[in-house]
Design a protein around this motif. Structure first.
Motif, short mmCIF file in Angstrom:
data_model
loop_
_atom_site.label_atom_id
_atom_site.label_comp_id
_atom_site.label_asym_id
_atom_site.label_seq_id
_atom_site.Cartn_x
_atom_site.Cartn_y
_atom_site.Cartn_z
N ILE A 7 7.43 56.19 64.17
CA ILE A 7 7.80 54.77 64.20
C ILE A 7 6.61 54.02 64.77
O ILE A 7 6.19 54.28 65.90
N ILE A 8 6.08 53.11 63.97
CA ILE A 8 4.91 52.33 64.39
C ILE A 8 5.20 50.85 64.19
O ILE A 8 6.06 50.47 63.39
N GLY A 9 4.50 50.02 64.92
CA GLY A 9 4.65 48.58 64.77
C GLY A 9 3.88 47.84 65.84
O GLY A 9 3.33 48.44 66.76
N HIS A 10 3.87 46.55 65.70
CA HIS A 10 3.18 45.70 66.67
C HIS A 10 3.92 45.70 68.01
O HIS A 10 5.11 46.02 68.08
N ILE A 18 14.70 50.68 68.18
CA ILE A 18 15.02 51.52 67.03
C ILE A 18 14.96 52.99 67.42
O ILE A 18 15.83 53.79 67.05
N THR A 19 13.93 53.37 68.17
CA THR A 19 13.75 54.77 68.56
C THR A 19 14.91 55.26 69.42
O THR A 19 15.46 56.33 69.18
N ALA A 35 10.84 63.38 71.81
CA ALA A 35 10.16 62.11 71.57
C ALA A 35 8.75 62.18 72.13
O ALA A 35 8.54 62.68 73.24
N LEU A 36 7.81 61.70 71.37
CA LEU A 36 6.41 61.64 71.79
C LEU A 36 6.01 60.18 71.82
O LEU A 36 6.16 59.46 70.84
N LYS A 37 5.52 59.73 72.97
CA LYS A 37 5.14 58.33 73.16
C LYS A 37 3.66 58.26 73.50
O LYS A 37 3.19 58.96 74.39
N HIS A 38 2.93 57.44 72.78
CA HIS A 38 1.53 57.19 73.10
C HIS A 38 1.45 55.88 73.86
O HIS A 38 2.10 54.90 73.52
N ASP A 39 0.66 55.89 74.92
CA ASP A 39 0.46 54.68 75.74
C ASP A 39 -1.03 54.45 75.87
O ASP A 39 -1.76 55.33 76.31
N ALA A 40 -1.49 53.29 75.47
CA ALA A 40 -2.92 52.98 75.52
C ALA A 40 -3.37 52.59 76.93
O ALA A 40 -4.55 52.36 77.15
N HIS A 41 -2.43 52.49 77.85
CA HIS A 41 -2.75 52.06 79.22
C HIS A 41 -2.54 53.23 80.18
O HIS A 41 -2.30 54.35 79.77
N ASN A 42 -2.60 52.97 81.47
CA ASN A 42 -2.33 54.00 82.47
C ASN A 42 -0.83 54.25 82.52
O ASN A 42 -0.07 53.41 82.97
N ALA A 43 -0.43 55.38 82.06
CA ALA A 43 0.98 55.69 81.87
C ALA A 43 1.65 56.14 83.16
O ALA A 43 1.02 56.67 84.06
N ALA A 44 2.96 55.93 83.21
CA ALA A 44 3.81 56.46 84.27
C ALA A 44 5.07 57.00 83.60
O ALA A 44 5.63 56.36 82.72
#
Length: 77
Positions: A7-10, A18-19, A35-44
């Motif tokens: 699932i991708i989007g802005h 939705i997820t 579930a796999l979540k990508h975070d472009a920032h410093n994740a927690a």
């Protein structure tokens, strides 16, 4: 057999809504969901308001969170 969905989007387009709805439905139907979540920032991980916590609360058996500097894995027993 494993089925993979992406699932991708802005930003703020409803991806998490939705997820989590999909995770809840599949979990209630008896599927084991990861579930796999990508975070472009410093994740927690598992902070109550984060996407990873929402996915876990929706019923995902495993949640993986990956960012440029961190990798988290959460699994329910």
């Amino acid at each position: 057999m494993a089925i993979t969905l992406q699932i991708i989007g802005h930003k703020k387009s409803g991806k998490t809504l939705i997820t989590t709805a999909l995770i809840e439905r599949l979990s209630k139907e008896g599927y084991r969901v990861a579930a796999l979540k990508h975070d472009a920032h410093n994740a927690a991980m598992d902070v109550p308001t984060t996407d990873s916590a929402r996915m876990s609360n929706a019923g995902a058996n495993q949640v993986i969170l990956q960012s440029p500097t961190e990798f988290f894995f959460h699994q329910k027993s």
